[in-house]
Design a protein around this motif. Structure first.
Motif: not given
Length: 244
Positions: A4-14
Motif C-alpha cells: 500500500e505504501f512506498p518502502l524505504i530500505n534501511v540496512l535491509n529493513v523495509p
C-alpha cells in the motif's frame, strides 16, 4: 510486506514511507475487514539486532508493515539519499488505535509488562476508553504463551498489543498470529507510559526530536543501549558509500 505504501530500505529493513494519519486509516480498514495484520515498530536498535540475527531478520520480513519508530531511522534514510515522511511511533499508533477502538466499540487483548504495570493499564483503559472491550489482559511474566494464545483464539479480539520487548514480542507474534485474524503489534515499553509508571518526554523534546536524550537523562541505565545509535549511523554511512 504490504504494497500500500512506498518502502524505504534501511540496512535491509523495509520501512513504510507515509504519514501517521494515512497509516492509521489503512490499519483501521484492515481491522474492520478482520485481516490478519502484523506491525513492527522498528528503531535503530531493532535494525542492528536484525542485522546480527538472521532469524529475527526473517521474522521482520513476514511483517505487513514496519514503521520508522525513532528519529534515527529518518536520519539513516537521509544518509542513504531518501526522504522519509515522518516518524510513526509505536506508542502514538497504539494510543490512536485505542481511541479509535473506543469510538468503534472494538475489542483489544493486552499482554506484557510487570503485574503492577498491567494492573494500572487496566484501570487507565477502563477510565479513558470505556467503550473498548478488553477481551483479555495478562502481564509479561509467563513461561508459556500457548495458553494465552488459546484464549486469544477463543475471544477473537480486533487488536492484540504485546509489550514484552523485542525480539520476544515479534517472535511470539510470528508463531501465533495465525490463531486470530486481527491486528498483532509489539509495543515494547508502551504499557509503562500508558500506565504512568514511565513519563513520556515533554512536548519540547518530542517537537525537537530529542526523546532519546530525555530518556537518557531520566534513565541513565539506558546508556549502554544508546551506544547502538552511533554504531548504526556508522553502518548506514558505510552502506551509503558502498552503494555509490
Amino acid at each position: 510486506m504490504s504494497k500500500e505504501f512506498p518502502l524505504i530500505n534501511v540496512l535491509n529493513v523495509p520501512f513504510i514511507n507515509t504519514t501517521q494519519a494515512d497509516f492509521l486509516t489503512a490499519i483501521e480498514d484492515r481491522i474492520n475487514q478482520r485481516q490478519n495484520t502484523f506491525i513492527v515498530t522498528a528503531n535503530p536498535e531493532i535494525v542492528m539486532y536484525a542485522r546480527n540475527h538472521p532469524d529475527y531478520q526473517r521474522i521482520l520480513e513476514t511483517a505487513d508493515y514496519i514503521t520508522p519508530d525513532g528519529i534515527g531511522i529518518l536520519k539513516g534514510a537521509a544518509i542513504l539519499g531518501q526522504s522519509m515522511t515522518e516518524r510513526i511511533t509505536g506508542y502514538d499508533t497504539m494510543l490512536a488505535l485505542l481511541q479509535w477502538g473506543n469510538a468503534q466499540q472494538k475489542s483489544v487483548y493486552l499482554v506484557g509488562a510487570k503485574p503492577e504495570v498491567i494492573a494500572d493499564v487496566k484501570s487507565v483503559v477502563a477510565e479513558r476508553f470505556p467503550n473498548l472491550n478488553v477481551a483479555g489482559i495478562h502481564d509479561g511474566y509467563f513461561d508459556d504463551f500457548a495458553p494465552i494464545a488459546k484464549d486469544i483464539a477463543q475471544t477473537k479480539p480486533d487488536m492484540v498489543f504485546l509489550a514484552v520487548g523485542f525480539p520476544k514480542q515479534e517472535q511470539l507474534i510470528a508463531d501465533y498470529r495465525h490463531q486470530n485474524n486481527g491486528l498483532w503489534m509489539g509495543v515494547g515499553g508502551s504499557f509503562d507510559v500508558l500506565s504512568g509508571h514511565t513519563k513520556r518526554a515533554p512536548k519540547f523534546f518530542q517537537k525537537h526530536r530529542l526523546e532519546w536524550f530525555y530518556r537518557l537523562i531520566t534513565e541513565p541505565t539506558r546508556f549502554k543501549r544508546m551506544l547502538v545509535l552511533p554504531r548504526y549511523l556508522r553502518t548506514v554511512k558505510q552502506s551509503a558509500r558502498k552503494n555509490k
